[in-house]
Design a protein around this motif. Structure first.
Motif, PDB file in Angstrom:
ATOM      1  N   PRO A 143      22.563 -17.352  -9.228  1.00 26.76           N
ATOM      2  CA  PRO A 143      22.757 -17.035 -10.646  1.00 26.76           C
ATOM      3  C   PRO A 143      23.950 -16.100 -10.818  1.00 26.76           C
ATOM      4  N   GLY A 144      24.777 -16.400 -11.790  1.00 26.04           N
ATOM      5  CA  GLY A 144      25.978 -15.602 -12.003  1.00 26.04           C
ATOM      6  C   GLY A 144      27.074 -16.438 -12.614  1.00 26.04           C
ATOM      7  N   PRO A 145      28.319 -15.966 -12.551  1.00 27.71           N
ATOM      8  CA  PRO A 145      29.427 -16.675 -13.195  1.00 27.71           C
ATOM      9  C   PRO A 145      29.601 -18.112 -12.712  1.00 27.71           C
ATOM     10  N   ARG A 177      22.852 -17.493 -19.885  1.00 21.33           N
ATOM     11  CA  ARG A 177      23.188 -16.723 -18.683  1.00 21.33           C
ATOM     12  C   ARG A 177      24.413 -15.839 -18.953  1.00 21.33           C
ATOM     13  N   ARG A 178      25.411 -16.407 -19.620  1.00 23.95           N
ATOM     14  CA  ARG A 178      26.630 -15.636 -19.896  1.00 23.95           C
ATOM     15  C   ARG A 178      26.315 -14.472 -20.835  1.00 23.95           C
ATOM     16  N   ARG A 179      25.547 -14.744 -21.894  1.00 24.20           N
ATOM     17  CA  ARG A 179      25.205 -13.691 -22.849  1.00 24.20           C
ATOM     18  C   ARG A 179      24.415 -12.576 -22.176  1.00 24.20           C
ATOM     19  N   TYR A 345      30.986 -13.118 -28.820  1.00 25.56           N
ATOM     20  CA  TYR A 345      29.999 -13.508 -29.831  1.00 25.56           C
ATOM     21  C   TYR A 345      29.611 -14.980 -29.741  1.00 25.56           C
ATOM     22  N   SER A 346      30.294 -15.755 -28.927  1.00 26.81           N
ATOM     23  CA  SER A 346      30.133 -17.215 -28.959  1.00 26.81           C
ATOM     24  C   SER A 346      28.997 -17.737 -28.088  1.00 26.81           C
ATOM     25  N   TYR A 347      28.274 -16.854 -27.400  1.00 23.43           N
ATOM     26  CA  TYR A 347      27.258 -17.309 -26.453  1.00 23.43           C
ATOM     27  C   TYR A 347      25.835 -17.191 -26.984  1.00 23.43           C
TER      28      TYR A 347
END
Length: 460
Positions: A143-145, A177-179, A345-347
């Motif tokens: 899990p991660g980028p 995940r990104r957020r 803000y897009s996530y």
């Protein structure tokens, strides 16, 4: 191989380039880079760093030149191959870029950025896609980028194949995940936009302001993924216009003149008291370093919508073009894009709605306090009647019509944006109404927009 002493000297010289870029001294930075490049010899590491600095200066052609030299020296270096592919994407050399990314993935099967970039380069088909490989590798990474990038790649390829349910499921997994890795609070951006409107009120624009009277700048702005790159390509296909792409020069000129501040609010308040002529001149001096050769130039930086008041005062003859798009198409386009930097803000769909509503309020304010300065261009109208809307855009820029503006896809100028591959294609309507495939999944966005007083069927 270059001697260690020579290599150390070159790297030290390269270290002095970044401050020049930050200070808006692009011309000096490019001059130093050219000197270092001339003496780089067979130092692959130095060539890679040179390529990165050229990229920061908006020169993907020079970056590609350095990366090619580095690849010739280190043909099995995945990082070097990846960097060359990124430069070639900006230059429109999509077939070679995809082949390079194939090579990267063969050498480094878990390079998630390579998987994700490759997925964006063309429309995937049942006979030519990477879904099976992506499904395999996404289960192998932590899990991660890397997981996030692979989720976005899967979402894109599955959407191309018409598997909307699975596409959105992977997209949501990646976005969540990104957020979850961000400390971002949309409330801070919403408050900043409200403060901008409060400080840049009607009374401010009643004050005399003697800005720079240069007639060259054209600012193309709005929410990302709203059609700004398309409009940039249309205008820059005109023989009298250069495109500088997405640059930070206006914001950097502002922060340099404002000096040290106590945060966003303090910067906003100080910016209203800056000498408009000094700000305009600082910006124009900065962009002069890019080496433009035509009378007019485009600054296609979407977030410049925050600075319309300052632009209007500092550059009273600048043209300002604002892109609008159906809110659910706009929101979905933002949500499904994995931004390397910016747009935190897009996530999350509720964050996205809050930001979109704040953007709408600020644009309504700008239209009130600087009436007649902003040309609103509706993305859907441009798609439906390309020539009529293109003529209106070109006329707003004070230019005579040229038919080349209709064949923007033949424009060979670099395009270092998320739309770099798409703008090499003729205009199409595939993205108009795309949100309808995901109406159920996007209902939280629609509901939040309705709660904010906006009909989701209206333009933002």
């Amino acid at each position: 191989m270059a001697s260690l002493a020579v290599e150390d000297d070159a790297m030290a010289a390269l270290g002095g380039v970044s401050p020049l870029i930050r200070d808006g001294r692009i011309g000096e930075a490019l001059s130093r880079l050219a000197t270092i490049e001339a003496g780089a010899g067979d130092d692959a590491r130095l060539l890679q760093h040179l390529g990165e600095h050229y990229t920061h200066c908006g020169k993907p052609d020079a970056a590609a030149r350095c990366y090619r030299r580095a690849v010739a020296l280190t043909p099995d270096d995945p990082g070097c191959l990846y960097n060359l592919s990124a430069a070639l994407i900006a230059l429109g050399q999509i077939v070679e870029a995809e082949a390079l990314l194939d090579r990267v993935i063969a050498l480094a099967p878990h390079d998630a950025d390579a998987w994700q970039n490759r997925s964006t380069l063309r429309r995937q088909t049942p006979d030519a896609n990477h879904v099976a490989g992506l499904l395999d590798v996404v289960e192998q990474v932590r899990p991660g980028p890397a997981e996030v990038a692979l989720c976005y790649a899967l979402a894109k390829e599955l959407e191309d194949l018409g598997d909307t349910d699975h596409s959105f499921a992977w997209l949501k997994r990646g976005a969540d995940r990104r957020r979850g890795r961000l400390s971002y609070r949309v409330e801070a951006d919403v408050a900043a936009m409200a403060e901008i409107a409060r400080v840049f009120d009607a009374a401010l624009f009643e004050r005399p302001a003697s800005g720079c009277l240069e007639t060259g700048p054209v600012f193309v702005l709005g929410l990302p993924r709203s059609g700004t790159t398309l409009v940039d390509r249309i205008i820059s296909s005109h023989g009298d216009v250069d495109s500088l792409g997405e640059i930070n020069d206006f914001a950097l000129a502002l922060t340099r003149l404002a000096g040290a501040t106590g945060g966003k609010g303090d910067l906003i308040r100080r910016s209203a008291d800056l000498d408009p002529a000094a700000l305009g001149r600082a910006y124009l001096d900065s962009v002069a370093g890019y080496g433009r050769t035509r009378p007019m130039f485009i600054d296609k930086t979407p977030v410049n919508f925050l600075y319309i008041g300052l632009i209007a005062r500092a550059l009273p003859n600048a043209r300002i073009i604002h892109l609008r798009r159906h809110p659910l198409d706009s929101g979905y386009a933002l949500y499904k894009t994995l931004f390397r930097m910016g747009c935190p803000y897009s996530y999350d769909l509720e964050d996205l709605a809050a930001y979109m509503l704040a953007h709408r309020r600020l644009m309504d304010h700008w239209r009130t306090v600087v009436p007649g300065r902003i040309l609103d261009v509706d993305y859907e109208a441009l798609i439906a009647d390309q020539e009529a809307v293109s003529r209106r855009i070109v006329d707003h820029c004070g230019l005579d019509w040229q038919d080349a503006c209709l064949t923007f896809h033949e424009n060979t100028a670099p395009a270092a944006t998320a739309s770099a591959a798409q703008v090499r294609q003729p205009i199409h309507a595939r993205s108009v109404g795309l949100w309808r495939r995901y109406a159920d999944q996007l209902e939280p966005l629609a509901a939040a927009l309705r709660a904010g007083g906006v009909d989701p069927m209206e333009l933002v």
